[in-house]
Scaffold this motif. Structure first.
Motif, PDB file in Angstrom:
ATOM      1  N   PHE A   1      -7.084 -10.254   1.119  1.00  0.00           N
ATOM      2  CA  PHE A   1      -6.177  -9.113   0.968  1.00  0.00           C
ATOM      3  C   PHE A   1      -6.825  -7.847   1.512  1.00  0.00           C
ATOM      4  CE2 PHE A   1      -4.587  -5.367  -1.097  1.00  0.00           C
ATOM      5  CZ  PHE A   1      -3.231  -5.555  -1.237  1.00  0.00           C
TER       6      PHE A   1
ATOM      7  N   ILE B   1     -10.155 -10.890  -8.342  1.00  0.00           N
ATOM      8  CA  ILE B   1      -9.749 -10.297  -7.069  1.00  0.00           C
ATOM      9  C   ILE B   1     -10.608  -9.085  -6.746  1.00  0.00           C
ATOM     10  CG2 ILE B   1      -7.863  -9.030  -5.950  1.00  0.00           C
ATOM     11  CD1 ILE B   1      -5.921 -10.991  -7.339  1.00  0.00           C
TER      12      ILE B   1
ATOM     13  N   ASP C   1      -9.342 -14.815  -2.321  1.00  0.00           N
ATOM     14  CA  ASP C   1      -8.011 -14.260  -2.110  1.00  0.00           C
ATOM     15  C   ASP C   1      -8.118 -12.730  -1.993  1.00  0.00           C
ATOM     16  OD1 ASP C   1      -5.541 -12.885  -3.100  1.00  0.00           O
ATOM     17  OD2 ASP C   1      -4.758 -14.904  -3.392  1.00  0.00           O
ATOM     18  N   GLY C   2      -8.869 -12.114  -2.909  1.00  0.00           N
ATOM     19  CA  GLY C   2      -9.051 -10.662  -2.859  1.00  0.00           C
ATOM     20  C   GLY C   2      -9.732 -10.207  -1.587  1.00  0.00           C
TER      21      GLY C   2
ATOM     22  N   GLY D   1       1.053 -16.328  -1.257  1.00  0.00           N
ATOM     23  CA  GLY D   1       0.601 -14.963  -1.505  1.00  0.00           C
ATOM     24  C   GLY D   1       1.759 -13.991  -1.613  1.00  0.00           C
TER      25      GLY D   1
ATOM     26  N   ARG E   1      -0.406 -11.869   0.315  1.00  0.00           N
ATOM     27  CA  ARG E   1      -0.154 -10.782  -0.640  1.00  0.00           C
ATOM     28  C   ARG E   1      -0.131  -9.442   0.078  1.00  0.00           C
ATOM     29  NH1 ARG E   1      -3.315  -9.171  -4.375  1.00  0.00           N
ATOM     30  NH2 ARG E   1      -5.267 -10.128  -3.676  1.00  0.00           N
TER      31      ARG E   1
ATOM     32  N   GLY F   1      -4.601 -14.351   0.211  1.00  0.00           N
ATOM     33  CA  GLY F   1      -4.700 -12.906   0.038  1.00  0.00           C
ATOM     34  C   GLY F   1      -4.009 -12.144   1.153  1.00  0.00           C
TER      35      GLY F   1
END
Length: 332
Positions: free
Chosen positions: A155, A115, A151-152, A225, A194, A191
């Motif tokens: 985010f 991430i 995903d990171g 997420g 999240r 992400g």
């Protein structure tokens, strides 16, 4: 003492701690008890980044990361991975710092260090992304789990560019990560989900409303997420977590999927906070040990994905979802 160049890098590139607070970001949950709990997470990332961007040797960085509490240490490793990915990019892609970190002291935190690479991607032009993920042959879940870098990225974009990504719901431009540009926006949306847990301060009704405001086709990835963040980061009571399951409705299996990954990541790091144990239990109806066994049993090797199929990462996710489909909603 760190070299002058390292000090300059730190001064120029390190975000201010205040810049990641909910009040500074304008998040609606600023000032709540949950916000105070959650704000410590991005602040730990900033500290890890600061150490990684400034200090010359991995030993120095590792010793500083060891001073962070076990609950937050993985997030500090996220920041260090972000810093090393930036430094390797600044070295023309020839640097080896990221590889040394992920194969060395960062290995127990491999889910979060992936991430962290995504956080670096959010700050680098796409032309520098090509070599940003080192070859980690022999590392568990590589390259299947490298999608966590995307995903990171999602985010980070949602956290720092909330108006465009969350309020205006601008879709992500595809990028051929592992040769699959079609899946890139989906992984980035995971992400974003999240980030919604943070932006809405772990308040179930507000988180659910934020997810449901997105087009229907994007909600499944957002809910997974949410499940991952709620389990890994915490900030909500058992009653609140049960409310998340209820509000997720037909996407309760996605929430359980996120909890399985979060529980697996916590166990790999060797520290299981009570809130992570609780999240797995409420979202999956089983124990963290059950979640870890499930993730390992249905894992998909990278080469298993044939032409025209979903990436191995998504096939793995689907096997976990299928285990919970229908059952978590009934249990809630």
């Amino acid at each position: 003492m760190p070299a002058i160049l390292g000090t300059l890098r730190r001064l120029v590139l390190t975000p201010k701690l205040r810049a990641v607070t909910f009040a500074d970001r304008g998040f609606p949950a600023a000032g709540t008890p949950a916000a105070e709990h959650l704000e410590a997470i991005p602040q730990s990332v900033v500290c890890g980044f600061e150490w990684g961007i400034e200090h010359r040797g991995l030993w120095d960085v590792e010793r500083r990361l060891a001073t962070v509490s076990p609950e937050l240490r993985g997030f500090a490793y996220e920041g260090a991975a972000m810093a090393y990915a930036v430094r390797d990019a600044m070295a023309g892609g020839k640097g080896t710092r990221t590889k040394e970190l992920l194969e060395g002291p960062g290995l127990p935190h491999i889910f979060l260090t992936y991430i962290g690479i995504g956080f670096a991607m959010a700050r680098l032009p796409r032309v520098l992304w090509r070599g940003i993920m080192p070859d980690l042959e022999g590392v568990p879940f590589f390259p299947t789990m490298s999608w966590l870098a995307v995903d990171g990225y999602g985010f980070d974009r949602a956290y720092f560019h909330t108006r465009q990504v969350v309020d205006e719901q601008r879709p992500f431009r595809p990028y051929p990560w592992t040769g699959r540009p079609d899946y890139f926006p989906r992984a980035a949306d995971q992400g974003v989900g999240r980030a919604l847990w943070f932006i809405q301060g772990a308040r179930p009704a507000q988180v659910a409303a934020a997810v449901e405001a997105f087009p229907a086709a994007r909600r499944a990835d957002l809910w997974s997420g949410v499940g991952l963040a709620a389990t890994f980061a915490g900030g909500c009571s058992a009653e609140g977590l049960a409310e998340v399951v209820r509000l997720a409705g037909g996407h309760a299996d996605e929430v359980a999927l996120g909890a399985v990954f979060a529980g697996t990541a916590r166990m790999a790091a060797g520290h299981l906070p009570e809130h992570s144990k609780l999240g797995v239990e409420v979202f999956t109806g089983g124990s963290v040990e059950d979640a870890v066994i499930l993730a390992a049993t249905v894992a998909v090797e990278h080469d298993d994905a044939g032409p025209g199929e979903s990436p191995a990462y998504e096939l793995w996710r689907e096997r976990i979802r299928a285990h919970f489909r229908g059952s978590v909603t009934k249990a809630a």
